[in-house]
Design an enzyme around this catalytic site. Structure first.
Site, PDB file in Angstrom:
ATOM      1  N   ASP A   1       0.862  -1.125  -0.092  1.00  9.78           N
ATOM      2  CA  ASP A   1      -0.006  -0.086  -0.051  1.00  9.78           C
ATOM      3  C   ASP A   1       0.836   1.293  -0.120  1.00  9.78           C
ATOM      4  O   ASP A   1       2.132   1.239   0.420  1.00  9.78           O
ATOM      5  CB  ASP A   1      -0.955  -0.027   1.159  1.00  9.78           C
ATOM      6  CG  ASP A   1      -1.741   1.228   1.406  1.00  9.78           C
ATOM      7  OD1 ASP A   1      -2.343   1.532   0.173  1.00  9.78           O
ATOM      8  OD2 ASP A   1      -2.044   1.761   2.356  1.00  9.78           O
TER       9      ASP A   1
ATOM     10  N   ASP B   1       0.002   5.186   0.920  1.00  6.36           N
ATOM     11  CA  ASP B   1      -0.007   6.240   1.868  1.00  6.36           C
ATOM     12  C   ASP B   1      -0.176   5.524   3.344  1.00  6.36           C
ATOM     13  O   ASP B   1      -1.197   4.404   3.358  1.00  6.36           O
ATOM     14  CB  ASP B   1      -1.288   7.133   1.839  1.00  6.36           C
ATOM     15  CG  ASP B   1      -1.357   7.842   0.509  1.00  6.36           C
ATOM     16  OD1 ASP B   1      -0.044   8.017   0.108  1.00  6.36           O
ATOM     17  OD2 ASP B   1      -2.278   8.133  -0.107  1.00  6.36           O
TER      18      ASP B   1
ATOM     19  N   ARG C   1     -10.788  -1.139  -6.328  1.00  5.00           N
ATOM     20  CA  ARG C   1     -10.949  -0.532  -4.917  1.00  5.00           C
ATOM     21  C   ARG C   1     -10.747  -1.532  -3.717  1.00  5.00           C
ATOM     22  O   ARG C   1     -11.841  -2.247  -3.621  1.00  5.00           O
ATOM     23  CB  ARG C   1     -12.083   0.582  -4.710  1.00  5.00           C
ATOM     24  CG  ARG C   1     -12.070   1.116  -3.535  1.00  5.00           C
ATOM     25  CD  ARG C   1     -13.151   2.212  -3.507  1.00  5.00           C
ATOM     26  NE  ARG C   1     -13.129   3.074  -2.180  1.00  5.00           N
ATOM     27  CZ  ARG C   1     -12.019   3.733  -1.546  1.00  5.00           C
ATOM     28  NH1 ARG C   1     -11.101   4.109  -2.646  1.00  5.00           N
ATOM     29  NH2 ARG C   1     -12.156   4.057  -0.518  1.00  5.00           N
TER      30      ARG C   1
END
Length: 409
Positions: free
Chosen positions: A249, A251, A348
């Site tokens: 991932d 952030d 998403r």
């Protein structure tokens, strides 16, 4: 203006490939095809080499051809655009040798470039090798200890300095050999002539002056120049190219999560993040970024900004000899304010779409792969794709985490 001696790993984009050899030791095999174009598990060896070169961001290829140069040209015209690479071809007159091939192509060479033998593959972190080129070095070589050095000339080193190149002895004994990957300054060509050997007439004399460096690596190495190794390559190369991958991932894992980070000015690496990527690169692991970017759907920034930020990350990583193999991001969100992006998406997270897309395009060993995120939905996406998933704790070093996971694999 930056001079040749100041060129950083981030600046090197040219890969020069020696592919003018006849391949006489392969006998009838090279009657039908040039040695670099021989099929390895139904894919030309040279295409497999280009895949490895391209994933390190070396996107400008110069083929040094001679014998049957039109075959190299036809191959390059088909394969390079498909792999996202541009190419040139320099054809040497007659048989000029490895040094002569470079000498004749001197007007096509960048101030600093990578050089590859077109009939061998050595699985190393290419960008790490580039960081080993000191200002006074004319070249740095990737070196490999082999159990049987009979077919190779051996190399003598003193720390990072290559001091001597020895001729082939035919003795079946272990030895340190030249792995066929170099980072070279164009100035080295001044030591060559129109017909010569790169190693015997260029590198060996320069090594005596202390201007050739070497770096030992222990990655997979194969030279397809003899029938037994060409046969071994049919299974060994595809197996070695099917690697574990680590999905990261963005952030909260690589950089501070400052809520919708879309501008370079707001990007700040977390401690240990860049080092973690380098650790994975050095271990021969694919590194992918998979990130939800709902800021696009919410109108905070556009996709061009996402791509600029990822290019910035890549440039920053290259300065330490590291890189991301591929980025995937999802700009969609059902509550978006930008109509084009206001919808659900199977990319998403916690949906696994980004991961599954990468798995469909890259030769990943899923059983040895894992994801690191900072949210429950990251781990859920990993599990949905059939991968292990780990949630990094606040303040935990990503580098320490990946080192521990690699050690336990």
């Amino acid at each position: 203006m930056m001079t040749a001696t100041q060129t950083r790993p981030t600046d090197i984009r040219q890969a020069v490939i020696l592919c003018g050899g006849i391949g006489s030791r392969l006998g009838a095999l090279t009657e039908a095809a040039l040695k670099p174009l021989l099929p390895v598990a139904e894919t030309p060896f040279l295409e497999r080499l280009l895949f490895e070169i391209g994933r390190f961001g070396l996107d400008r290829i110069l083929f040094l051809a001679a014998h049957r140069a039109d075959d190299i040209r036809a191959f390059a015209a088909e394969a390079c655009p498909r792999l996202g690479l541009t190419f040139e071809i320099a054809v040497e007159p007659d048989r000029a040798g490895t040094g002569g091939a470079l000498w004749h192509a001197r007007d096509h060479l960048d101030p600093v470039f990578f050089l590859f033998n077109g009939d061998s593959w050595f699985d190393v972190n290419l960008l790490d090798l580039a960081t080993r080129l000191e200002p006074d070095d004319l070249a740095v070589l990737a070196l490999r200890e082999v159990e049987d050095a009979a077919r190779y000339g051996t190399v003598t080193v003193d720390g990072p300095r290559v001091r001597r190149f020895a001729e082939k002895t035919g003795s079946s004994a272990p030895g340190l050999v030249n792995g066929g990957i170099y980072v070279v300054r164009r100035d080295l060509v001044d030591a060559l002539s129109p017909s010569c050997s790169l190693e015997a007439n260029g590198l060996a004399p320069l090594a005596e002056t202390g201007r050739i460096a070497g770096r030992r690596y222990d990655g997979f190495f194969i030279d397809i120049g003899i029938p037994s190794d060409f046969e071994r390559a049919q299974h060994a190369i595809p197996a070695a190219q099917r690697r574990p991958a680590v999905f990261l991932d963005r952030d909260g894992v690589l950089n501070e999560d400052r809520h919708y980070v879309g501008e370079i000015e707001r990007f700040c690496w977390l401690p240990g993040a860049q080092e973690a990527v380098k650790t994975l690169n050095d271990a021969g692991v694919f590194v992918f970024v998979v990130t939800n970017q709902a800021g696009v759907a919410r109108g905070f920034y556009d996709e061009a900004a996402v791509n600029r930020l990822h290019a910035f990350m890549q440039a920053e990583l290259r300065t330490i000899g590291a890189h991301i193999d591929a980025f995937r991001y999802c700009p969609y969100h059902p509550d978006g304010t930008v109509l084009a992006y206001a919808r659900p998406s199977d990319w998403r997270k916690p949906a696994p779409g980004m991961i599954l897309d990468l798995l469909s395009h890259w030769p990943v060993d899923t059983a040895r792969s894992f994801l690191v995120g900072d949210q429950d939905h990251d781990v859920a996406a990993a599990h949905a794709a059939g991968l292990a998933g780990y949630k990094i704790a606040g303040g935990e070093s990503l580098d320490e985490l990946v080192r521990a996971r690699l050690a336990s694999a």
